[in-house]
Design a protein around this motif. Sequence first.
Motif, PDB file in Angstrom:
ATOM      1  N   MET A 181      35.592  31.416  29.655  1.00 56.46           N
ATOM      2  CA  MET A 181      37.019  31.290  29.485  1.00 56.46           C
ATOM      3  C   MET A 181      37.653  31.140  30.867  1.00 56.46           C
ATOM      4  O   MET A 181      37.210  31.730  31.836  1.00 56.46           O
ATOM      5  CB  MET A 181      37.590  32.531  28.788  1.00 56.46           C
ATOM      6  N   SER A 182      38.684  30.397  30.908  1.00 61.42           N
ATOM      7  CA  SER A 182      39.408  30.173  32.148  1.00 61.42           C
ATOM      8  C   SER A 182      40.843  30.646  31.985  1.00 61.42           C
ATOM      9  O   SER A 182      41.462  30.399  30.952  1.00 61.42           O
ATOM     10  CB  SER A 182      39.388  28.684  32.480  1.00 61.42           C
ATOM     11  N   ILE A 183      41.356  31.341  32.993  1.00 58.74           N
ATOM     12  CA  ILE A 183      42.728  31.839  32.973  1.00 58.74           C
ATOM     13  C   ILE A 183      43.393  31.409  34.275  1.00 58.74           C
ATOM     14  O   ILE A 183      42.792  31.478  35.338  1.00 58.74           O
ATOM     15  CB  ILE A 183      42.756  33.382  32.860  1.00 58.74           C
ATOM     16  N   THR A 184      44.638  30.999  34.185  1.00 60.71           N
ATOM     17  CA  THR A 184      45.400  30.617  35.361  1.00 60.71           C
ATOM     18  C   THR A 184      46.497  31.645  35.594  1.00 60.71           C
ATOM     19  O   THR A 184      47.157  32.069  34.647  1.00 60.71           O
ATOM     20  CB  THR A 184      46.049  29.230  35.157  1.00 60.71           C
ATOM     21  N   ILE A 185      46.655  32.066  36.845  1.00 61.06           N
ATOM     22  CA  ILE A 185      47.767  32.960  37.183  1.00 61.06           C
ATOM     23  C   ILE A 185      48.563  32.334  38.324  1.00 61.06           C
ATOM     24  O   ILE A 185      48.022  31.588  39.141  1.00 61.06           O
ATOM     25  CB  ILE A 185      47.285  34.374  37.579  1.00 61.06           C
ATOM     26  N   ARG A 186      49.828  32.659  38.359  1.00 56.04           N
ATOM     27  CA  ARG A 186      50.687  32.158  39.421  1.00 56.04           C
ATOM     28  C   ARG A 186      51.018  33.324  40.354  1.00 56.04           C
ATOM     29  O   ARG A 186      51.378  34.405  39.912  1.00 56.04           O
ATOM     30  CB  ARG A 186      51.975  31.582  38.858  1.00 56.04           C
ATOM     31  N   LEU A 187      50.858  33.080  41.641  1.00 60.58           N
ATOM     32  CA  LEU A 187      51.152  34.087  42.650  1.00 60.58           C
ATOM     33  C   LEU A 187      52.165  33.543  43.633  1.00 60.58           C
ATOM     34  O   LEU A 187      52.202  32.344  43.904  1.00 60.58           O
ATOM     35  CB  LEU A 187      49.876  34.463  43.419  1.00 60.58           C
ATOM     36  N   GLU A 188      52.954  34.437  44.164  1.00 61.06           N
ATOM     37  CA  GLU A 188      53.829  34.058  45.277  1.00 61.06           C
ATOM     38  C   GLU A 188      52.935  33.768  46.474  1.00 61.06           C
ATOM     39  O   GLU A 188      51.799  34.256  46.559  1.00 61.06           O
ATOM     40  CB  GLU A 188      54.790  35.198  45.605  1.00 61.06           C
ATOM     41  N   LYS A 189      53.429  32.983  47.410  1.00 65.70           N
ATOM     42  CA  LYS A 189      52.648  32.586  48.589  1.00 65.70           C
ATOM     43  C   LYS A 189      52.101  33.814  49.323  1.00 65.70           C
ATOM     44  O   LYS A 189      50.918  33.866  49.675  1.00 65.70           O
ATOM     45  CB  LYS A 189      53.524  31.738  49.519  1.00 65.70           C
ATOM     46  N   GLY A 190      52.957  34.808  49.529  1.00 66.70           N
ATOM     47  CA  GLY A 190      52.532  36.013  50.242  1.00 66.70           C
ATOM     48  C   GLY A 190      51.450  36.777  49.500  1.00 66.70           C
ATOM     49  O   GLY A 190      50.509  37.295  50.117  1.00 66.70           O
ATOM     50  N   GLU A 191      51.582  36.851  48.178  1.00 65.15           N
ATOM     51  CA  GLU A 191      50.569  37.534  47.365  1.00 65.15           C
ATOM     52  C   GLU A 191      49.224  36.828  47.469  1.00 65.15           C
ATOM     53  O   GLU A 191      48.182  37.473  47.601  1.00 65.15           O
ATOM     54  CB  GLU A 191      51.010  37.587  45.905  1.00 65.15           C
ATOM     55  N   GLU A 192      49.273  35.506  47.426  1.00 68.14           N
ATOM     56  CA  GLU A 192      48.041  34.728  47.529  1.00 68.14           C
ATOM     57  C   GLU A 192      47.362  34.944  48.881  1.00 68.14           C
ATOM     58  O   GLU A 192      46.147  35.133  48.955  1.00 68.14           O
ATOM     59  CB  GLU A 192      48.333  33.238  47.335  1.00 68.14           C
ATOM     60  N   MET A 230      36.846  34.848  44.933  1.00 68.20           N
ATOM     61  CA  MET A 230      38.050  35.179  44.179  1.00 68.20           C
ATOM     62  C   MET A 230      37.730  35.574  42.739  1.00 68.20           C
ATOM     63  O   MET A 230      38.252  36.575  42.234  1.00 68.20           O
ATOM     64  CB  MET A 230      39.018  33.976  44.203  1.00 68.20           C
ATOM     65  N   SER A 231      36.887  34.824  42.070  1.00 68.43           N
ATOM     66  CA  SER A 231      36.570  35.098  40.670  1.00 68.43           C
ATOM     67  C   SER A 231      35.924  36.467  40.495  1.00 68.43           C
ATOM     68  O   SER A 231      36.303  37.247  39.619  1.00 68.43           O
ATOM     69  CB  SER A 231      35.651  34.029  40.093  1.00 68.43           C
ATOM     70  N   VAL A 232      34.954  36.764  41.336  1.00 65.71           N
ATOM     71  CA  VAL A 232      34.255  38.053  41.239  1.00 65.71           C
ATOM     72  C   VAL A 232      35.227  39.186  41.508  1.00 65.71           C
ATOM     73  O   VAL A 232      35.258  40.187  40.786  1.00 65.71           O
ATOM     74  CB  VAL A 232      33.059  38.108  42.216  1.00 65.71           C
ATOM     75  N   TYR A 233      36.026  39.048  42.553  1.00 66.23           N
ATOM     76  CA  TYR A 233      36.971  40.107  42.927  1.00 66.23           C
ATOM     77  C   TYR A 233      37.985  40.359  41.808  1.00 66.23           C
ATOM     78  O   TYR A 233      38.194  41.511  41.405  1.00 66.23           O
ATOM     79  CB  TYR A 233      37.687  39.746  44.231  1.00 66.23           C
ATOM     80  N   ILE A 234      38.581  39.316  41.282  1.00 72.70           N
ATOM     81  CA  ILE A 234      39.585  39.482  40.218  1.00 72.70           C
ATOM     82  C   ILE A 234      38.934  40.011  38.953  1.00 72.70           C
ATOM     83  O   ILE A 234      39.487  40.878  38.271  1.00 72.70           O
ATOM     84  CB  ILE A 234      40.345  38.161  39.979  1.00 72.70           C
ATOM     85  N   ARG A 235      37.750  39.549  38.618  1.00 74.23           N
ATOM     86  CA  ARG A 235      37.023  40.055  37.449  1.00 74.23           C
ATOM     87  C   ARG A 235      36.755  41.555  37.591  1.00 74.23           C
ATOM     88  O   ARG A 235      36.926  42.322  36.645  1.00 74.23           O
ATOM     89  CB  ARG A 235      35.729  39.273  37.270  1.00 74.23           C
ATOM     90  N   ASP A 236      36.361  41.997  38.793  1.00 72.12           N
ATOM     91  CA  ASP A 236      36.121  43.421  39.037  1.00 72.12           C
ATOM     92  C   ASP A 236      37.400  44.239  38.892  1.00 72.12           C
ATOM     93  O   ASP A 236      37.384  45.332  38.316  1.00 72.12           O
ATOM     94  CB  ASP A 236      35.513  43.640  40.429  1.00 72.12           C
ATOM     95  N   ILE A 237      38.493  43.735  39.410  1.00 68.98           N
ATOM     96  CA  ILE A 237      39.778  44.441  39.299  1.00 68.98           C
ATOM     97  C   ILE A 237      40.180  44.563  37.828  1.00 68.98           C
ATOM     98  O   ILE A 237      40.613  45.630  37.377  1.00 68.98           O
ATOM     99  CB  ILE A 237      40.883  43.716  40.097  1.00 68.98           C
ATOM    100  N   ILE A 238      40.044  43.496  37.076  1.00 73.18           N
ATOM    101  CA  ILE A 238      40.399  43.526  35.654  1.00 73.18           C
ATOM    102  C   ILE A 238      39.515  44.519  34.911  1.00 73.18           C
ATOM    103  O   ILE A 238      39.994  45.309  34.092  1.00 73.18           O
ATOM    104  CB  ILE A 238      40.308  42.116  35.037  1.00 73.18           C
ATOM    105  N   SER A 239      38.236  44.534  35.217  1.00 74.18           N
ATOM    106  CA  SER A 239      37.309  45.469  34.583  1.00 74.18           C
ATOM    107  C   SER A 239      37.713  46.919  34.876  1.00 74.18           C
ATOM    108  O   SER A 239      37.708  47.772  33.985  1.00 74.18           O
ATOM    109  CB  SER A 239      35.891  45.200  35.073  1.00 74.18           C
ATOM    110  N   GLU A 240      38.075  47.201  36.127  1.00 73.36           N
ATOM    111  CA  GLU A 240      38.523  48.546  36.496  1.00 73.36           C
ATOM    112  C   GLU A 240      39.791  48.936  35.735  1.00 73.36           C
ATOM    113  O   GLU A 240      39.907  50.080  35.268  1.00 73.36           O
ATOM    114  CB  GLU A 240      38.784  48.621  37.998  1.00 73.36           C
ATOM    115  N   LYS A 241      40.726  48.013  35.616  1.00 73.33           N
ATOM    116  CA  LYS A 241      41.973  48.298  34.894  1.00 73.33           C
ATOM    117  C   LYS A 241      41.696  48.566  33.417  1.00 73.33           C
ATOM    118  O   LYS A 241      42.290  49.461  32.814  1.00 73.33           O
ATOM    119  CB  LYS A 241      42.971  47.144  35.053  1.00 73.33           C
TER     120      LYS A 241
END
Length: 77
Positions: free
Chosen positions: A1-12, A26-37
């Motif tokens: 599955m693919s998900i798109t998120i929009r970030l402000e320039k500073g957040e990115e 990026m994918s691994v890091y965000i996947r880990d954060i989502i799993s923790e949440k």
Amino acid sequence: MSITIRLEKGEEEILRGIVEAKNTNMSVYIRDIISEKIDDEIDREMYKKAVKVMEDDDTEFVSWEEAKAELGISDEV
């Protein structure tokens, strides 16, 4: 599955800096954060249910030491 998120320039920029510092992608890091949440949310819900049981139920809770003694369990290996 693919998900798109929009970030402000500073957040990115911050996110890319963290990912680079952690030497991951990026994918691994965000996947880990989502799993923790998700784990945190499950823990929170389980805690709420446990508190409700303790408040609403006539269940008697005993310490681990009392349970071991009652069941004849020793700490010896």
